[in-house]
Structures are given as structure tokens and as C-alpha cells.
Design a protein around this motif. Structure first.
Motif: not given
Length: 399
Positions: A279, A328-329, A332, A335
Motif C-alpha cells: 500500500d 483515490r488517484d 494509487k 502505491e
């Protein structure tokens, strides 16, 4: 429950890996917070050999030229055979840990390092991580980087086991004789049954020295624990007949400049299957790849980690958003950036751990078979060290 304080990037540990990562991010315009459990910079550890790969990392950080004048370039290594570093095109110096950490920290913005901040646990909160400190403080962070050494809390959270004990220990010291030490620019090593020692000039008056040995009993290390005078006596007894200049180096080392520690390493297969990143969490330095000192690559690899990690993370954070918007972007991208770092460092770490362990096993093994192997193989070890140092972690440039 205390309200959490939000920080974008939290780095646990203010050693070589932690400060390198933070400075790399700073060079790329990204702020981070470094949590250091001590009340000041951890300048113990005396010095360490910095091979060509380490100087490439320091140059990427913009620190190489400021550190070179205080650390003379070593011309070669003398043990069972002599090898020239310069003839092989390598830059090798013995870098004082204190000067390195000060150089790193002096380039960081005020307030980047928070001292007396011991991390006791990590908790998930959605994509965020909650970092709990011993004083009750809770930090909520988008990125958590563990550079907290062999007993890393972050590595434990990622699922790594405690590093394994090799059955060997090391005593280290550093002394400024205030006069020419007489070693020139050569790295000198001595071998015996179950021990290896080395004397490495930092500059014309300062020498870093070490002795690694195989424990004869579980009580032997405890007898010397917190007793530097006994450590010095033990080193002199192990060395036996050595030149007067070598004996003088040990005898003139201040007691507060002598340290002892068990030698630990991470099983290479743990890195093959384990999570270097998960993560928004990853590890670097000794939290990632604790290794024996037999290649002299522990600190060098930590510098590499910091540069690579800063670059990969900055690429992720500074990249233009994709179709998805907002948090959210960003999650991502973080990660993916940490996964890229993990992919770059996995095999490098596995190779260094494995070869360092093998070299130490051969150099300090007991018995007729091991003595035979040591006599046959030792001449090739300096060349192997140079091969491992022939590595470039790259620049701090976003592609």
C-alpha cells in the motif's frame, strides 16, 4: 484518544537511510517528517567504507564534493594480496558517520527532524496509516517509510521476521591521533582463526578500525557489554603479534569511541517473497536489508535506497493526475511509486546480503576445510567487493 496530526510523508529513523530519503525528497521539492527516537543525531558507529556506488549516491544528493576533502581517497587494500582501487577506476574512502549525518541534516529545512520520537506501533485508517509514538502523539500519514534499523517496527508491520544472528560480533572504534598515523592510504586487514580485523584511514590522522569474531560462548558478549576497556583488551589479545602502529591505534582510542554489536542479517529468501512495500508503506536501509559487514556495503546500500526511493516516490507524487481525481488517484500513484522502488531494490538487496554472508563465512570459518577455502578464496574477495561497488543508483531526476 488524542487527535491525530496529519503529515504527508513520515520517515521513521534518522540514520543514513532516513536522512538520505528525506534530503532526496527535499531536493525534488517534497517535504517529509523524520522521526528519530534519540534526542540528537545518532553519530555512533564511528565510520564506514564508502565505495564507488556510495559516492555516486552522494553526488546525486549534491553532497559528494563537500565530504571528499575530509576523507582521503584510499589507494588499495592489503590482506593476503594487494589490490589497487585506483587502477580499477574505483573511488573508495572511509567516511566518518558523524560528518555524513551532519552533512545530510544541515541540508534539510528546519523542523524536518523530530527528535525523541519513538514509534511504538502502526495502525491502518483506510489508506492512511496512524503512527503511534511513545509520548502519546498520533501522526496520520499518506506515506510511511521505515528506516528504523534492524529492530524495525515498520518492517514488523510489513510481515518481516526479526533479523537472524550470525553467531559473530563486531567491535569498532575510531581515533584521531592528532599526528600522522603512518598507514598511508591503504586499507589493511588481518585474519586469524574465527576473526577478521581491519584498519582504514579516514584522513592523515584519523583511523577507523574493527574486529569481527565468532562467539565462543553465549556469555562472551555479555562480559564485554558496556565495558569498552575490556573490548580494547579483547581486540589486542585477538590480534597477537602486529606492528606497533596497529597496537597504538587500539590503545589510543578513547573508551567512548569503542562500541560492540552482534552481527545480524535478513535471510535472503525473506526479501524474495516478502513485502518491501505494501500500500503506502515501505522500508529502506537496515530495516530492509540488514547484512554482515564483510562487503562493507551496509551504509552504501542505505544511500542507494534513499536516492532510489526519493526518485520513485517523487515521480508518483508529482505526476499529472490520471482520469481519476482526488485522493483515490493519489493513493494509487503512491502505491505504484513504492512498488517501483521495491522492484528496483529487491534483487540488489538479495545479492548484497547473500554475498556478504558468504564472504564472512569463508573468512572467519574454523577447521581445516574452511582454512583451505580461506587461503584459496581470500585473494579474490577484494575484486568481488569492487564488483559489488560497480553500481549506479541514478540521479535525482524525474522522468
Amino acid at each position: 484518544m488524542m487527535e491525530a496530526v496529519q503529515e504527508d510523508i513520515v520517515i521513521v529513523g534518522g540514520g543514513i537511510a532516513g536522512l538520505t530519503t528525506s534530503l532526496g525528497l527535499h531536493r525534488l521539492g517534497i517535504r517529509s517528517l523524520v522521526l528519530e527516537s534519540s534526542d540528537s543525531l545518532r553519530i555512533t558507529g564511528s565510520a564506514f567504507t564508502t565505495w564507488t556506488n556510495a559516492w555516486k549516491a552522494l553526488d546525486a544528493l549534491g553532497l559528494g564534493d563537500s565530504l571528499r576533502p575530509n576523507h582521503q581517497r584510499l589507494s588499495g587494500s592489503m590482506a593476503t594480496s594487494t589490490i589497487s582501487f585506483e587502477a580499477k577506476g574505483h573511488e573508495v574512502r572511509c567516511l566518518q558517520r558523524k560528518l555524513l549525518l551532519e552533512a545530510l541534516s544541515n541540508e534539510l529545512p528546519s523542523g524536518t527532524i523530530r527528535f525523541s520520537s519513538k514509534v511504538v506501533s502502526v495502525e491502518e485508517s483506510g489508506f492512511y496509516k496512524l503512527v503511534h509514538l511513545a509520548d502519546g502523539t498520533i501522526l496520520k500519514t499518506k506515506v510511511l517509510i521505515g528506516c528504523d534499523g534492524v529492530n524495525s517496527v515498520v518492517a514488523k508491520w510489513l510481515g518481516f521476521k526479526k533479523p537472524a544472528f550470525t553467531g559473530r560480533c563486531a567491535i569498532r572504534g575510531c581515533v584521531d591521533l592528532k599526528r600522522n598515523h603512518g598507514f598511508g592510504t591503504k586499507f589493511k586487514q588481518f585474519f586469524g582463526r574465527g576473526f577478521r580485523s581491519g584498519f582504514i584511514p579516514c584522513d592523515e590522522t584519523t583511523v577507523y578500525w574493527f574486529l569481527t569474531w565468532t562467539l565462543s560462548s553465549s556469555s562472551q558478549e555479555k562480559e564485554m557489554e558496556d565495558n569498552p576497556a575490556e573490548m580494547k583488551r579483547f581486540v589486542l589479545s585477538k590480534l597477537g603479534e602486529v606492528p606497533d602502529v596497529v597496537e597504538a591505534i587500539i590503545e589510543n582510542t578513547d573508551l567512548d569511541g569503542v562500541t560492540s554489536s552482534p552481527l545480524k542479517y535478513r535471510h535472503p529468501w525473506e526479501l524474495l517473497w516478502g513485502n518491501i512495500s505494501k500500500d503506502n508503506v515501505c522500508v529502506a536501509g537496515d530495516a530492509l536489508h540488514p547484512m554482515t559487514p564483510d562487503l562493507g556495503q551496509g551504509g552504501c546500500a542505505a544511500l542507494e535506497d534513499g536516492v532510489v526511493l526519493a526518485r520513485c516516490l517523487a515521480e508518483a507524487l508529482l505526476k499529472e493526475p490520471s482520469g481519476e481525481k482526488g485522493e483515490r488517484d493519489e493513493c494509487k500513484r503512491i502505491e505504484m511509486g513504492l512498488n517501483k522502488y521495491a522492484k528496483e531494490r529487491r534483487w540488489r538487496s538479495i545479492v548484497l546480503i547473500s554475498i556478504a554472508y558468504m564472504v564472512g563465512f569463508i573468512q572467519q570459518g574454523n577447521g581445516k576445510v574452511m582454512s583451505f577455502l580461506r587461503d584459496k578464496v581470500s585473494a579474490y574477495i577484494p575484486g568481488l567487493q569492487l564488483k559489488m561497488a560497480d553500481f549506479d543508483c541514478g540521479k535525482l531526476i524525474i522522468s
